[in-house]
Design a protein around this motif. Structure first.
Motif, short mmCIF file in Angstrom:
data_model
loop_
_atom_site.label_atom_id
_atom_site.label_comp_id
_atom_site.label_asym_id
_atom_site.label_seq_id
_atom_site.Cartn_x
_atom_site.Cartn_y
_atom_site.Cartn_z
N LEU A 39 20.90 -3.03 -6.88
CA LEU A 39 21.18 -4.21 -7.68
C LEU A 39 20.12 -4.39 -8.77
N VAL A 40 20.54 -4.92 -9.90
CA VAL A 40 19.59 -5.43 -10.88
C VAL A 40 18.78 -6.54 -10.21
N PRO A 41 17.47 -6.61 -10.43
CA PRO A 41 16.68 -7.67 -9.79
C PRO A 41 17.29 -9.06 -9.96
N THR A 42 17.33 -9.82 -8.89
CA THR A 42 17.86 -11.18 -8.73
C THR A 42 19.38 -11.23 -8.66
N ALA A 43 20.09 -10.12 -8.88
CA ALA A 43 21.56 -10.16 -8.90
C ALA A 43 22.13 -10.43 -7.52
N ILE A 44 23.18 -11.20 -7.49
CA ILE A 44 23.96 -11.40 -6.27
C ILE A 44 25.33 -10.78 -6.49
N ARG A 45 25.98 -10.35 -5.41
CA ARG A 45 27.30 -9.75 -5.52
C ARG A 45 28.38 -10.81 -5.35
N CYS A 46 29.43 -10.63 -6.11
CA CYS A 46 30.59 -11.53 -6.01
C CYS A 46 31.82 -10.77 -6.49
N PRO A 47 32.90 -10.74 -5.73
CA PRO A 47 34.13 -10.10 -6.22
C PRO A 47 34.61 -10.79 -7.50
N ILE A 66 27.48 -8.43 -14.42
CA ILE A 66 27.20 -7.00 -14.38
C ILE A 66 28.31 -6.29 -13.62
N CYS A 67 28.83 -5.23 -14.20
CA CYS A 67 29.72 -4.35 -13.46
C CYS A 67 29.22 -2.92 -13.64
N GLN A 68 30.02 -1.95 -13.28
CA GLN A 68 29.52 -0.58 -13.28
C GLN A 68 29.22 -0.07 -14.69
N LYS A 69 30.13 -0.34 -15.64
CA LYS A 69 29.96 0.18 -17.00
C LYS A 69 29.94 -0.90 -18.08
N GLY A 70 29.98 -2.15 -17.67
CA GLY A 70 29.97 -3.23 -18.66
C GLY A 70 31.29 -3.39 -19.38
N LEU A 71 32.39 -3.13 -18.68
CA LEU A 71 33.71 -3.19 -19.31
C LEU A 71 34.54 -4.33 -18.74
N LYS A 72 35.75 -4.04 -18.27
CA LYS A 72 36.73 -5.09 -18.00
C LYS A 72 36.29 -6.11 -16.97
N LEU A 73 35.68 -5.67 -15.86
CA LEU A 73 35.34 -6.62 -14.80
C LEU A 73 34.29 -7.62 -15.26
N ARG A 105 15.49 -1.16 -9.83
CA ARG A 105 16.75 -1.44 -9.11
C ARG A 105 16.39 -1.74 -7.65
N ILE A 106 16.98 -2.78 -7.12
CA ILE A 106 16.67 -3.23 -5.77
C ILE A 106 17.60 -2.54 -4.77
N PRO A 107 17.07 -1.82 -3.78
CA PRO A 107 17.94 -1.25 -2.74
C PRO A 107 18.58 -2.37 -1.93
N ALA A 108 19.89 -2.45 -1.96
CA ALA A 108 20.58 -3.55 -1.30
C ALA A 108 20.29 -3.58 0.20
N GLY A 109 20.08 -2.43 0.80
CA GLY A 109 19.82 -2.38 2.23
C GLY A 109 18.50 -3.00 2.64
N HIS A 110 17.59 -3.24 1.70
CA HIS A 110 16.30 -3.84 2.01
C HIS A 110 16.32 -5.36 1.89
N LEU A 111 17.40 -5.91 1.36
CA LEU A 111 17.48 -7.36 1.21
C LEU A 111 17.87 -8.00 2.53
N PRO A 112 17.30 -9.16 2.84
CA PRO A 112 17.58 -9.82 4.13
C PRO A 112 18.95 -10.48 4.16
N GLY A 113 19.82 -9.97 5.00
CA GLY A 113 21.13 -10.61 5.20
C GLY A 113 21.99 -10.59 3.96
N ARG A 139 11.19 -14.58 -8.11
CA ARG A 139 11.34 -14.12 -9.49
C ARG A 139 12.10 -12.80 -9.62
N PHE A 140 12.12 -11.98 -8.56
CA PHE A 140 12.73 -10.66 -8.68
C PHE A 140 13.81 -10.35 -7.64
N LEU A 141 13.92 -11.16 -6.59
CA LEU A 141 14.92 -10.89 -5.55
C LEU A 141 15.93 -12.02 -5.43
N ASP A 142 15.46 -13.20 -5.11
CA ASP A 142 16.36 -14.32 -4.82
C ASP A 142 15.72 -15.61 -5.31
#
Length: 268
Positions: A39-47, A66-73, A105-113, A139-142
């Motif tokens: 993830l980009v630092p501080t980013a949260i995922r949302c469908p 943010i999406c994969q290529k900065g296009l439709k989504l 880039r933040i490894p998602a697996g290292h973020l808590p929950g 400032r960089f995670l949550d």
């Protein structure tokens, strides 16, 4: 030339780590994210189909989608947010461009929950590392991370009962390792390898481990940290004050190391 309602990776990185950083929302589909779970630092995922659900959380804040290529989504999600009156931009080139630029880039697996906000616990009466690490996390995670300060003997039990990630105590997931302090370990574990943060780490390590030979600023950070600790009886109030201190240290480390100051009496 920047596209309409878009921001370049470099420009976004200049904002991340500061109080003025926008909310970052990653709308990548699961297939793309699972193939590259960062993830980009501080980013949260949302469908993208659920982007409306985030409106109450981001009203009054700028947003970068943010999406994969900065296009439709990302463009579609940003447009939905703008329809709700939110200033939303798209990250140009998406995660691919961010990765190509060599930005953290933040490894998602290292973020808590997976819940928001994340919850962290450490022993009470913080001084240096236990203020610096919460600053880094917010400032960089949550940006909405919660911090619990409890008696040392209760940290492990509180971590278990309240689903909080423990830090800066023996046996914690994030703690000292040899000469490296907890701040060092978080930089390495979360992939936050930038010159400014590494300079901060040197100063924090020296102040936290009594190695003032590492940098001339170490003694100053210790003095200010002791002053904050003595002046604040409430740990959360101390954290609030410490956020301002580390914001200033970050901006110095990023932009101001070559600046000096002298006083000269006006002539004439």
């Amino acid at each position: 030339m920047a596209q309409f309602a878009s921001i370049s990776p470099k420009s976004l990185m200049r904002l991340i780590g500061t109080p003025d950083a926008p909310a970052a929302i990653d709308v990548c589909i699961d297939e793309d994210f699972n193939a590259d779970p960062f993830l980009v630092p501080t980013a949260i995922r949302c469908p993208h189909a659920a982007i409306d659900n985030l409106v109450p959380d981001v009203i009054g804040r700028p947003v970068v989608v943010i999406c994969q290529k900065g296009l439709k989504l990302s463009h579609g999600s940003a447009a939905v947010l703008r329809a709700h009156g939110i200033a939303a931009e798209v990250l140009e080139g998406g995660n691919h461009a961010w990765r190509a630029a060599g930005l953290p880039r933040i490894p998602a697996g290292h973020l808590p929950g997976s819940g928001q906000p994340s919850r962290w616990v450490t022993k009470w009466r913080p001084k240096i590392d236990r203020i610096a690490c919460p600053w880094l996390i917010r400032r960089f995670l949550d940006p909405k991370a919660q911090f619990l300060f409890v008696p040392p003997a209760e940290v492990a039990a509180v971590s278990e009962k309240f689903e909080a990630m423990s830090f800066d105590v023996p046996g914690a997931r994030w703690t000292h390792d040899g000469p490296r302090c907890t701040f060092d370990m978080m930089l390495a574990g979360f992939g936050l390898d930038t010159p400014a943060l590494q300079k901060m780490a040197e100063i924090i390590r020296g102040a936290d481990t009594n190695r003032h030979d590492l940098a001339p600023e170490c003694a100053g950070l210790l003095a200010l940290s002791v002053g904050l600790s003595r002046g604040c009886r409430d740990d959360l109030a101390q954290l609030d004050a410490g956020m301002v201190l580390y914001d200033a240290l970050y901006r110095w480390a990023r932009d101001g190391q070559n600046e000096t100051h002298d006083w000269q009496e006006d002539e004439g």
